[in-house]
Scaffold this motif. Structure first.
Motif, PDB file in Angstrom:
ATOM      1  N   ALA A 134      35.349  44.120  38.430  1.00 56.23           N
ATOM      2  CA  ALA A 134      35.640  42.935  39.248  1.00 56.23           C
ATOM      3  C   ALA A 134      34.916  41.708  38.698  1.00 56.23           C
ATOM      4  N   VAL A 135      33.661  41.863  38.346  1.00 55.40           N
ATOM      5  CA  VAL A 135      32.883  40.745  37.803  1.00 55.40           C
ATOM      6  C   VAL A 135      33.488  40.264  36.490  1.00 55.40           C
ATOM      7  N   TYR A 136      33.833  41.184  35.590  1.00 63.01           N
ATOM      8  CA  TYR A 136      34.415  40.793  34.304  1.00 63.01           C
ATOM      9  C   TYR A 136      35.779  40.126  34.504  1.00 63.01           C
ATOM     10  N   ASN A 137      36.549  40.589  35.472  1.00 64.56           N
ATOM     11  CA  ASN A 137      37.831  39.949  35.754  1.00 64.56           C
ATOM     12  C   ASN A 137      37.641  38.522  36.266  1.00 64.56           C
ATOM     13  N   LEU A 138      36.674  38.318  37.149  1.00 64.04           N
ATOM     14  CA  LEU A 138      36.404  36.973  37.662  1.00 64.04           C
ATOM     15  C   LEU A 138      35.899  36.054  36.546  1.00 64.04           C
TER      16      LEU A 138
ATOM     17  N   GLU B  62      45.741  31.925  40.948  1.00 63.11           N
ATOM     18  CA  GLU B  62      44.885  33.082  41.193  1.00 63.11           C
ATOM     19  C   GLU B  62      44.516  33.306  42.659  1.00 63.11           C
ATOM     20  N   LEU B  63      44.368  32.245  43.415  1.00 67.67           N
ATOM     21  CA  LEU B  63      43.962  32.350  44.820  1.00 67.67           C
ATOM     22  C   LEU B  63      44.806  31.399  45.666  1.00 67.67           C
ATOM     23  N   PRO B  64      46.119  31.649  45.723  1.00 70.83           N
ATOM     24  CA  PRO B  64      46.993  30.713  46.439  1.00 70.83           C
ATOM     25  C   PRO B  64      46.604  30.520  47.910  1.00 70.83           C
ATOM     26  N   CYS B  65      45.968  31.513  48.510  1.00 65.57           N
ATOM     27  CA  CYS B  65      45.534  31.374  49.907  1.00 65.57           C
ATOM     28  C   CYS B  65      44.437  30.323  50.051  1.00 65.57           C
ATOM     29  N   CYS B  66      43.755  30.004  48.983  1.00 65.26           N
ATOM     30  CA  CYS B  66      42.626  29.069  49.016  1.00 65.26           C
ATOM     31  C   CYS B  66      42.972  27.717  48.412  1.00 65.26           C
ATOM     32  N   TYR B  67      44.221  27.537  47.989  1.00 63.74           N
ATOM     33  CA  TYR B  67      44.587  26.294  47.328  1.00 63.74           C
ATOM     34  C   TYR B  67      44.541  25.129  48.312  1.00 63.74           C
TER      35      TYR B  67
ATOM     36  N   GLN C 289      47.634  40.347  44.715  1.00 57.91           N
ATOM     37  CA  GLN C 289      48.614  40.250  43.640  1.00 57.91           C
ATOM     38  C   GLN C 289      47.996  39.802  42.325  1.00 57.91           C
ATOM     39  N   THR C 290      47.052  38.891  42.391  1.00 54.55           N
ATOM     40  CA  THR C 290      46.489  38.307  41.172  1.00 54.55           C
ATOM     41  C   THR C 290      45.220  39.043  40.757  1.00 54.55           C
ATOM     42  N   ARG C 291      44.775  38.747  39.569  1.00 58.67           N
ATOM     43  CA  ARG C 291      43.554  39.358  39.043  1.00 58.67           C
ATOM     44  C   ARG C 291      42.350  39.031  39.928  1.00 58.67           C
ATOM     45  N   SER C 292      42.264  37.795  40.385  1.00 59.42           N
ATOM     46  CA  SER C 292      41.148  37.381  41.246  1.00 59.42           C
ATOM     47  C   SER C 292      41.213  38.061  42.602  1.00 59.42           C
ATOM     48  N   GLU C 293      42.392  38.106  43.188  1.00 61.20           N
ATOM     49  CA  GLU C 293      42.545  38.764  44.495  1.00 61.20           C
ATOM     50  C   GLU C 293      42.200  40.244  44.390  1.00 61.20           C
ATOM     51  N   LYS C 294      42.624  40.887  43.334  1.00 65.81           N
ATOM     52  CA  LYS C 294      42.320  42.312  43.146  1.00 65.81           C
ATOM     53  C   LYS C 294      40.817  42.534  42.979  1.00 65.81           C
TER      54      LYS C 294
END
Length: 194
Positions: free
Chosen positions: A7-11, A40-45, A97-102
């Motif tokens: 998770a850290v490496y993905n972020l 990456e974080l459409p909920c936070c846009y 769905q996205t790398r960040s969300e995952k």
């Protein structure tokens, strides 16, 4: 697979993918941040996201500011998870769905995978934290095991909080790890200079 490290490496990968598009490779400008959030974080846009994330007021978002934002988002989602668990007797299904969300969802899941094995389902006991570190952060764990400072941290947890770590403390630990990893990557000597 070591879920926390992944998770850290993905972020880190997401941050640097977008920060490398224009200008300073180590910071997100307004445009890069908008694209990152939209993708990456459409909920936070939000249009004013730079104002919310830019804690030092320099008009850009560095990795430390970004990971603090991720920590806040993850903690809010975890609160929603707990609320649904307590109120409706079921956890929240996250549609990552996205790398960040995952990455965010995996941090929540890994915490609850280890929490509660010793009784309290909402906190990690010292033994559970050690097990999580050993299995989900194998790169960091050997460094911590022989480190007197880490033993002191665990000792303080045991005396002040009866040996438990809540989710917010866990995310603070993960954020510090992420910043340390990012710092080591940024400051690593270039192997191409030989």
């Amino acid at each position: 697979m070591a879920l926390v490290e992944t998770a850290v490496y993905n972020l880190l990968g997401v941050f640097h993918k977008y920060s490398a598009q224009e200008g300073d490779n180590l910071k997100l400008n307004r445009s890069e941040l908008s694209i990152l959030l939209a993708n990456e974080l459409p909920c936070c846009y939000r249009d004013d996201a730079i104002m919310m994330l830019d804690l030092d007021g320099d008009g850009q978002v560095d990795f430390m500011e970004f990971i603090e934002f991720i920590t806040d988002v993850t903690t809010e989602l975890q609160d929603m998870y707990i609320y649904n668990l307590v109120r409706y007797k079921r956890g929240t299904k996250f549609g990552a769905q996205t790398r960040s969300e995952k990455a965010i969802v995996s941090l929540i899941k890994v915490f609850y995978k280890y929490a509660g094995k010793g009784g309290d389902p909402y906190n990690l006991e010292t033994k559970e934290l050690k097990q999580l570190l050993r299995k989900e952060m194998p790169t960091l764990h050997p460094c911590l095991e022989g480190n007197n400072h880490f033993r002191e941290i665990l000792s303080n947890l045991e005396s002040k909080r009866k040996g438990t770590v809540d989710f917010k403390e866990f995310m603070s630990f993960v954020a510090n790890f992420a910043v340390a990893v990012e710092f080591s990557f940024v400051n690593a000597p270039d192997s191409d200079d030989d």
